[in-house]
Motif scaffolding. Sequence first.
Motif, mmCIF file in Angstrom:
data_model
loop_
_atom_site.group_PDB
_atom_site.id
_atom_site.type_symbol
_atom_site.label_atom_id
_atom_site.label_comp_id
_atom_site.label_asym_id
_atom_site.label_seq_id
_atom_site.Cartn_x
_atom_site.Cartn_y
_atom_site.Cartn_z
ATOM 1 N N CYS A 94 0.838 -1.195 0.000
ATOM 2 C CA CYS A 94 0.000 0.000 0.000
ATOM 3 C C CYS A 94 0.875 1.247 0.000
ATOM 4 N N ALA A 95 0.451 2.265 -0.757
ATOM 5 C CA ALA A 95 1.112 3.567 -0.731
ATOM 6 C C ALA A 95 0.106 4.601 -0.256
ATOM 7 N N VAL A 96 0.532 5.448 0.675
ATOM 8 C CA VAL A 96 -0.338 6.496 1.212
ATOM 9 C C VAL A 96 0.187 7.847 0.730
ATOM 10 N N MET A 97 -0.718 8.657 0.172
ATOM 11 C CA MET A 97 -0.300 9.901 -0.469
ATOM 12 C C MET A 97 -1.196 11.066 -0.074
ATOM 13 N N PRO A 98 -0.629 12.160 0.388
ATOM 14 C CA PRO A 98 -1.434 13.381 0.567
ATOM 15 C C PRO A 98 -1.635 14.029 -0.802
#
Length: 224
Positions: free
Chosen positions: A124-128
């Motif tokens: 998983c990648a979390v991005m603002p």
Amino acid sequence: MKWHLALGFGAENYRFHDHDKLAHYANAATDIEFKMPFGFKEVEGIHSRTNFDLSQHEKYSGKSIKYFDPQTNESYTPYVIETSIGVDRMFLSIMCHAFDEEKLENGETRVVLKLPAALAPVKCAVMPLVKKDGLPEKAREIIDQLKFHFNCQYDEKDSIGKRYRRQDAIGTPYCVTVDHDTLTDGKVTLRFRDTMEQERVNISDLNSIIEDKVSIASLLKKLQ
């Protein structure tokens, strides 16, 4: 064969190949072959070595290792069924099938590595959405919740589209985007690598949604 099919590459890409020529100690030999870009190649070999191996142990050790079958009231030297599945061959078959260059509706091409989610290094990648307004802090907060369950990446550089493409190229199954609405409704946008579809989900549901798909247990359950 169940293990190979569980990877999701399609039954049409696998076949059994029976050996015509056998080793002197064998009475059967079959390969599982996978359709590589250069033709069907062996990814696993399965051989019935009869009782040759254990009878040799008996011969040279001088000790009996026969099994007594109480139902037939007979003793016999067990057969050995050898299965050989190479990590290098598995890696090659997975990479060959997973790598794709897709033509998109807008005419662009995206490189995507459609790895089975359970085998993808980054889950998983979390991005603002932007690098301000408290979004990076919220994204870091989400990372801190998920990182104990699976490998995550944080990415805030470049446009959101470019970040999606980077994750596609390394096979990350899910991307989580934090936007301004997240700060008020507690929801994020969850993007799926293979379909590029997106949906709004509660932050509190992220772990269960993702872990159900990316854990090795979900893959092994297909073997039942």
